[in-house]
Design a protein around this motif. Structure first.
Motif, PDB file in Angstrom:
ATOM      1  N   ARG A  92       0.838  -1.195   0.000  1.00 34.86           N
ATOM      2  CA  ARG A  92       0.000   0.000   0.000  1.00 34.86           C
ATOM      3  C   ARG A  92       0.881   1.257   0.000  1.00 34.86           C
ATOM      4  NH1 ARG A  92      -5.023  -0.359   0.999  1.00 34.86           N
ATOM      5  NH2 ARG A  92      -4.823  -2.329   2.121  1.00 34.86           N
ATOM      6  N   LEU A  93       0.548   2.193  -0.875  1.00 27.56           N
ATOM      7  CA  LEU A  93       1.227   3.489  -0.870  1.00 27.56           C
ATOM      8  C   LEU A  93       0.550   4.336   0.201  1.00 27.56           C
ATOM      9  CD1 LEU A  93       3.377   5.224  -2.346  1.00 27.56           C
ATOM     10  CD2 LEU A  93       1.533   6.069  -3.781  1.00 27.56           C
ATOM     11  N   PRO A  94       1.303   4.789   1.209  1.00 23.87           N
ATOM     12  CA  PRO A  94       0.685   5.534   2.308  1.00 23.87           C
ATOM     13  C   PRO A  94      -0.153   6.715   1.818  1.00 23.87           C
ATOM     14  CG  PRO A  94       2.969   5.038   2.819  1.00 23.87           C
ATOM     15  CD  PRO A  94       2.744   4.657   1.375  1.00 23.87           C
ATOM     16  N   GLY A  95      -1.368   6.772   2.306  1.00 24.56           N
ATOM     17  CA  GLY A  95      -2.258   7.882   2.009  1.00 24.56           C
ATOM     18  C   GLY A  95      -2.917   7.848   0.641  1.00 24.56           C
ATOM     19  N   PRO A  97      -5.223   5.362  -2.008  1.00 25.22           N
ATOM     20  CA  PRO A  97      -5.892   4.071  -2.243  1.00 25.22           C
ATOM     21  C   PRO A  97      -5.117   3.283  -3.299  1.00 25.22           C
ATOM     22  CG  PRO A  97      -7.482   5.871  -2.265  1.00 25.22           C
ATOM     23  CD  PRO A  97      -6.106   6.490  -2.261  1.00 25.22           C
ATOM     24  N   THR A  98      -4.699   2.073  -2.941  1.00 24.04           N
ATOM     25  CA  THR A  98      -3.816   1.289  -3.797  1.00 24.04           C
ATOM     26  C   THR A  98      -4.511   0.017  -4.264  1.00 24.04           C
ATOM     27  OG1 THR A  98      -1.926   2.160  -2.559  1.00 24.04           O
ATOM     28  CG2 THR A  98      -1.529   0.231  -3.946  1.00 24.04           C
ATOM     29  N   GLY A  99      -4.477  -0.193  -5.562  1.00 22.39           N
ATOM     30  CA  GLY A  99      -5.025  -1.396  -6.161  1.00 22.39           C
ATOM     31  C   GLY A  99      -3.891  -2.282  -6.638  1.00 22.39           C
ATOM     32  N   GLU A 100      -4.268  -3.437  -7.138  1.00 21.35           N
ATOM     33  CA  GLU A 100      -3.271  -4.385  -7.619  1.00 21.35           C
ATOM     34  C   GLU A 100      -3.758  -5.057  -8.889  1.00 21.35           C
ATOM     35  OE1 GLU A 100      -0.878  -8.350  -6.003  1.00 21.35           O
ATOM     36  OE2 GLU A 100      -1.998  -7.098  -4.604  1.00 21.35           O
ATOM     37  N   HIS A 134      -3.180   4.510  -7.132  1.00 27.09           N
ATOM     38  CA  HIS A 134      -1.874   3.870  -7.322  1.00 27.09           C
ATOM     39  C   HIS A 134      -2.121   2.372  -7.485  1.00 27.09           C
ATOM     40  CE1 HIS A 134       2.511   4.035  -7.053  1.00 27.09           C
ATOM     41  NE2 HIS A 134       2.454   2.901  -6.381  1.00 27.09           N
ATOM     42  N   ALA A 135      -1.202   1.698  -8.174  1.00 27.14           N
ATOM     43  CA  ALA A 135      -1.342   0.245  -8.350  1.00 27.14           C
ATOM     44  C   ALA A 135       0.020  -0.426  -8.316  1.00 27.14           C
ATOM     45  CB  ALA A 135      -2.045  -0.067  -9.669  1.00 27.14           C
ATOM     46  N   VAL A 136      -0.010  -1.698  -7.965  1.00 28.90           N
ATOM     47  CA  VAL A 136       1.187  -2.538  -7.972  1.00 28.90           C
ATOM     48  C   VAL A 136       0.889  -3.807  -8.760  1.00 28.90           C
ATOM     49  CG1 VAL A 136       2.024  -1.665  -5.749  1.00 28.90           C
ATOM     50  CG2 VAL A 136       0.652  -3.759  -5.820  1.00 28.90           C
ATOM     51  N   VAL A 137       1.945  -4.439  -9.230  1.00 33.49           N
ATOM     52  CA  VAL A 137       1.865  -5.754  -9.864  1.00 33.49           C
ATOM     53  C   VAL A 137       3.156  -6.490  -9.520  1.00 33.49           C
ATOM     54  CG1 VAL A 137       2.843  -4.980 -12.094  1.00 33.49           C
ATOM     55  CG2 VAL A 137       1.411  -7.044 -12.001  1.00 33.49           C
ATOM     56  N   TRP A 138       3.038  -7.772  -9.237  1.00 36.46           N
ATOM     57  CA  TRP A 138       4.196  -8.612  -8.950  1.00 36.46           C
ATOM     58  C   TRP A 138       4.484  -9.473 -10.177  1.00 36.46           C
ATOM     59  CZ3 TRP A 138       7.409  -8.402  -4.880  1.00 36.46           C
ATOM     60  CH2 TRP A 138       6.996  -7.632  -3.776  1.00 36.46           C
ATOM     61  N   ARG A 175       8.441  -6.329  -7.618  1.00 34.99           N
ATOM     62  CA  ARG A 175       7.246  -5.483  -7.669  1.00 34.99           C
ATOM     63  C   ARG A 175       7.451  -4.300  -8.612  1.00 34.99           C
ATOM     64  NH1 ARG A 175       5.505  -2.802  -2.167  1.00 34.99           N
ATOM     65  NH2 ARG A 175       7.053  -1.284  -2.849  1.00 34.99           N
ATOM     66  N   TYR A 176       6.408  -4.034  -9.371  1.00 35.58           N
ATOM     67  CA  TYR A 176       6.315  -2.835 -10.195  1.00 35.58           C
ATOM     68  C   TYR A 176       5.159  -2.012  -9.654  1.00 35.58           C
ATOM     69  CZ  TYR A 176       9.527  -4.408 -13.850  1.00 35.58           C
ATOM     70  OH  TYR A 176      10.649  -4.788 -14.550  1.00 35.58           O
ATOM     71  N   SER A 177       5.219  -0.703  -9.840  1.00 36.93           N
ATOM     72  CA  SER A 177       4.128   0.144  -9.393  1.00 36.93           C
ATOM     73  C   SER A 177       3.969   1.320 -10.350  1.00 36.93           C
ATOM     74  CB  SER A 177       4.358   0.628  -7.950  1.00 36.93           C
ATOM     75  OG  SER A 177       5.514   1.432  -7.889  1.00 36.93           O
ATOM     76  N   ARG A 178       2.825   1.977 -10.213  1.00 37.78           N
ATOM     77  CA  ARG A 178       2.568   3.147 -11.058  1.00 37.78           C
ATOM     78  C   ARG A 178       1.419   3.946 -10.491  1.00 37.78           C
ATOM     79  NH1 ARG A 178       0.147   2.269 -16.755  1.00 37.78           N
ATOM     80  NH2 ARG A 178      -0.678   4.293 -16.265  1.00 37.78           N
TER      81      ARG A 178
END
Length: 186
Positions: A92-95, A97-100, A134-138, A175-178
């Motif tokens: 989770r990116l602080p502050g 809302p983070t999706g995946e 924000h989002a992440v992917v592994w 992990r990648y994020s954007r």
């Protein structure tokens, strides 16, 4: 329909339905066997069965998961993307809302034909509509084609690594994020 290598097909996207579950399970198994040779133990790949994976694609009331499919004009599903609220607190990116992006798979015959990109874009657009910023992917660290794909799509490797094992073999993931920005809907 079979797409010749490198030929783009016209794709439309829609949210997956329970009726798509068996097709998505077949795509998942075929994609794993094609993309993960040399990364995941052969015995594990050989043991994959679509019937064992159908349940994960059946819609559940109130389930925050959303699976988007890319389809051809004749309705053939070429790829799917599943997005979820981030599964691990540490992602989770602080502050914000983070999706995946929990999964993105194209049927091997449609790799390089734009199906995966279309499903990817639809999944990210869904996260934006749900208020994620924000989002992440592994990604398996050894999966160079997938890493290049994500980088072309604006994802950045942030250097976070985890070292799970599959079939008793280390299969490091990175992990990648954007950031997610509002844009056109699929």
């Amino acid at each position: 329909m079979v797409a010749p290598p490198g030929v783009m097909v016209s794709w439309t996207t829609r949210r997956a339905t329970p009726a798509d579950a068996e097709t998505l399970a077949r795509i998942n198994v075929a994609a794993w066997r094609s993309a993960y040779q040399g990364i995941v133990p052969r015995a594990l790949l050989d043991g994959l069965r679509p019937a064992d994976r159908v349940g994960r694609f059946r819609a559940r009331p109130g389930d925050p998961r959303a699976t988007w499919v890319a389809v051809t004009e004749d309705g053939t599903i070429g790829a799917y993307a599943t997005v979820v609220p981030v599964r691990e607190e540490s992602d989770r990116l602080p502050g914000v809302p983070t999706g995946e992006l929990a999964s993105l798979y194209a049927a091997p015959r449609f790799r390089g034909a734009g199906a995966g990109f279309s499903a990817h874009q639809a999944g990210l657009a869904h996260l934006v509509r749900q208020g994620f910023g924000h989002a992440v992917v592994w990604v398996f660290r050894a999966n160079a084609p997938a890493r290049r794909f994500y980088e072309r799509c604006g994802w950045q490797c942030d250097g976070v690594v985890k070292d799970p094992q599959l079939g008793g073999v280390p299969t490091p993931e990175i992990r990648y994020s954007r950031p997610l920005r509002p844009g056109p809907s699929p």
